[in-house]
Scaffold this active site. Structure first.
Site, PDB file in Angstrom:
ATOM      1  N   ARG A 243       0.838  -1.186   0.000  1.00  0.00           N
ATOM      2  CA  ARG A 243       0.000   0.000   0.000  1.00  0.00           C
ATOM      3  C   ARG A 243       0.878   1.243   0.000  1.00  0.00           C
ATOM      4  O   ARG A 243       1.895   1.296   0.690  1.00  0.00           O
ATOM      5  CB  ARG A 243      -0.930   0.016   1.225  1.00  0.00           C
ATOM      6  CG  ARG A 243      -2.034  -1.024   1.175  1.00  0.00           C
ATOM      7  CD  ARG A 243      -3.061  -0.701   0.093  1.00  0.00           C
ATOM      8  NE  ARG A 243      -4.144  -1.670   0.025  1.00  0.00           N
ATOM      9  CZ  ARG A 243      -4.159  -2.721  -0.756  1.00  0.00           C
ATOM     10  NH1 ARG A 243      -3.125  -2.968  -1.558  1.00  0.00           N
ATOM     11  NH2 ARG A 243      -5.193  -3.536  -0.779  1.00  0.00           N
TER      12      ARG A 243
ATOM     13  N   ASP B 111       5.330  -0.286  -6.559  1.00  0.00           N
ATOM     14  CA  ASP B 111       4.137  -0.587  -7.357  1.00  0.00           C
ATOM     15  C   ASP B 111       2.959   0.243  -6.882  1.00  0.00           C
ATOM     16  O   ASP B 111       1.939   0.304  -7.563  1.00  0.00           O
ATOM     17  CB  ASP B 111       3.794  -2.079  -7.242  1.00  0.00           C
ATOM     18  CG  ASP B 111       2.598  -2.457  -8.099  1.00  0.00           C
ATOM     19  OD1 ASP B 111       2.671  -2.245  -9.323  1.00  0.00           O
ATOM     20  OD2 ASP B 111       1.593  -2.940  -7.541  1.00  0.00           O
TER      21      ASP B 111
ATOM     22  N   GLU C  94      -1.893   7.861  -5.223  1.00  0.00           N
ATOM     23  CA  GLU C  94      -2.250   7.274  -6.509  1.00  0.00           C
ATOM     24  C   GLU C  94      -3.736   7.321  -6.831  1.00  0.00           C
ATOM     25  O   GLU C  94      -4.134   7.148  -7.981  1.00  0.00           O
ATOM     26  CB  GLU C  94      -1.778   5.818  -6.576  1.00  0.00           C
ATOM     27  CG  GLU C  94      -2.546   4.871  -5.681  1.00  0.00           C
ATOM     28  CD  GLU C  94      -2.031   3.442  -5.749  1.00  0.00           C
ATOM     29  OE1 GLU C  94      -2.837   2.535  -5.506  1.00  0.00           O
ATOM     30  OE2 GLU C  94      -0.846   3.226  -6.037  1.00  0.00           O
TER      31      GLU C  94
ATOM     32  N   HIS D 298       0.316   0.137  -9.692  1.00  0.00           N
ATOM     33  CA  HIS D 298      -0.456  -0.847  -8.937  1.00  0.00           C
ATOM     34  C   HIS D 298      -0.801  -2.064  -9.802  1.00  0.00           C
ATOM     35  O   HIS D 298      -1.934  -2.574  -9.788  1.00  0.00           O
ATOM     36  CB  HIS D 298      -1.739  -0.214  -8.397  1.00  0.00           C
ATOM     37  CG  HIS D 298      -2.170  -0.784  -7.073  1.00  0.00           C
ATOM     38  ND1 HIS D 298      -2.548  -0.010  -6.004  1.00  0.00           N
ATOM     39  CD2 HIS D 298      -2.287  -2.068  -6.641  1.00  0.00           C
ATOM     40  CE1 HIS D 298      -2.875  -0.775  -4.990  1.00  0.00           C
ATOM     41  NE2 HIS D 298      -2.727  -2.034  -5.345  1.00  0.00           N
TER      42      HIS D 298
END
Length: 332
Positions: A236, A260, A265, A297
């Site tokens: 996260r 990632d 985001e 992500h």
């Protein structure tokens, strides 16, 4: 049984159609948009809501769901931090997630990022673009079998990541408040997080998004890491202070970071901003750097995972409507 399915993506259509064909007794209204106050009327007459929200909705949506007799909100994800669980519990609505849809997908991504950073693939590619074919210490690599990997959070994903690193010969350490017996086959637990941080050449984070862990990776955390180490986060975005990571990269404390997820985001992922105004300088910095591998992500994003997420969300919704509960309920 009547369900409503929000946030349908192109990549989910095949899995959804397959499930519908196998369950003709379930009526499903399907929409590509997300659930909001403006379209809450689409909940009318529905018993379950299957969705994959990117941002939270307002209290009036929960209130309307209660009025309509909605029994369950089933998210097609492991994470559920954007939903108001207390309010759902107050209204008698269950919330379910899909806790395990493909741990291997995320573990493979983490390993790939570690390999790319340790082998300096970004730097080599940039050199090639300038027709620089030379060998130099700036692209000298280390083999993963010579490195120690620290896994913070040893649930399904963390354990699978440990398994893949171990298979390549890395020494793997683990830290978790709740130790996993299966993980002990491929890693050695340490009792103190600081010990793991200090001993690891690579740290990969697999913790949940709870308030206590907000910016757990900060300047203090990074200062304890080895020089020339690698940080990986496919969990996260809120776990990592992005600006602190950039400072650690600039100082040479970190060789590289594989991210990632990004703490801001929600505005961008998974949307297409090509040709549109983009004003997040911090995210642009991550994208531009040779020593950062940023992906939007997508660590989970495999055919296997998508099928399991769609099916998992639908099955949990049906289970709650049919029995009143599910093993995947995340609120009381």
């Amino acid at each position: 049984m009547k369900l409503v399915f929000f946030n349908l993506r192109e990549d989910e259509k095949s899995a959804l159609e397959s499930w519908r064909n196998a369950h003709p007794e379930v009526e499903i209204d399907v929409y590509t948009e997300e659930l909001t106050s403006a379209n809450k009327h689409l909940l009318e007459g529905k018993e379950g809501v299957v969705l994959a929200q990117n941002k939270p909705f307002e209290r009036d949506v929960y209130e309307y769901a209660k009025e309509q007799g909605v029994k369950v909100f089933a998210t097609r994800s492991a994470g559920f931090d954007i939903y108001d669980l207390e309010l759902m519990s107050e209204f008698g609505i269950k919330m379910t997630n899909v806790p395990s849809y493909s741990p291997n997908a995320i573990a493979e991504h983490v390993l790939t990022s570690a390999l790319r950073i340790s082998r300096n693939t970004n730097k080599i590619q940039r050199n090639l673009e300038k027709h620089n074919f030379s060998w130099n210490p700036g692209i000298l690599s280390r083999e993963l079998r010579t490195l120690t990997v620290g896994v913070i959070g040893t649930g399904r994903i963390g354990t699978q990541a440990a398994r893949l690193f171990s298979a390549l010969g890395s020494k793997v350490l683990g830290y978790d408040v709740y130790q996993n017996e299966a993980a002990k086959e491929v890693l050695r637990y340490v009792e103190n997080l600081d010990d793991l941080i200090a001993a690891s050449d690579i740290i990969t984070i697999h913790m949940p998004a709870i308030k206590e862990y907000n910016h757990m990776v900060n300047d203090e955390f990074l200062a304890k890491m080895k020089d020339n180490s690698i940080l990986l986060n496919a969990a996260r975005g809120m776990l990592v202070d992005t600006k602190a990571v950039l400072r650690a990269l600039d100082s040479g404390k970190l060789l590289g970071a594989g991210l990632d997820v990004y703490e801001n985001e929600g505005k961008y992922v998974p949307k297409n901003f090509e040709g549109k105004e983009f004003d997040d300088e911090l995210l642009q910095t991550l994208i531009d750097r040779d020593d950062v591998i940023y992906t939007p992500h997508t660590a989970f994003y495999t055919e296997t995972a998508i099928q399991n997420l769609v099916e998992g969300g639908l099955e949990a919704a049906v289970e709650v409507i049919t029995t009143g509960t599910s093993a995947n309920v995340v609120n009381k």
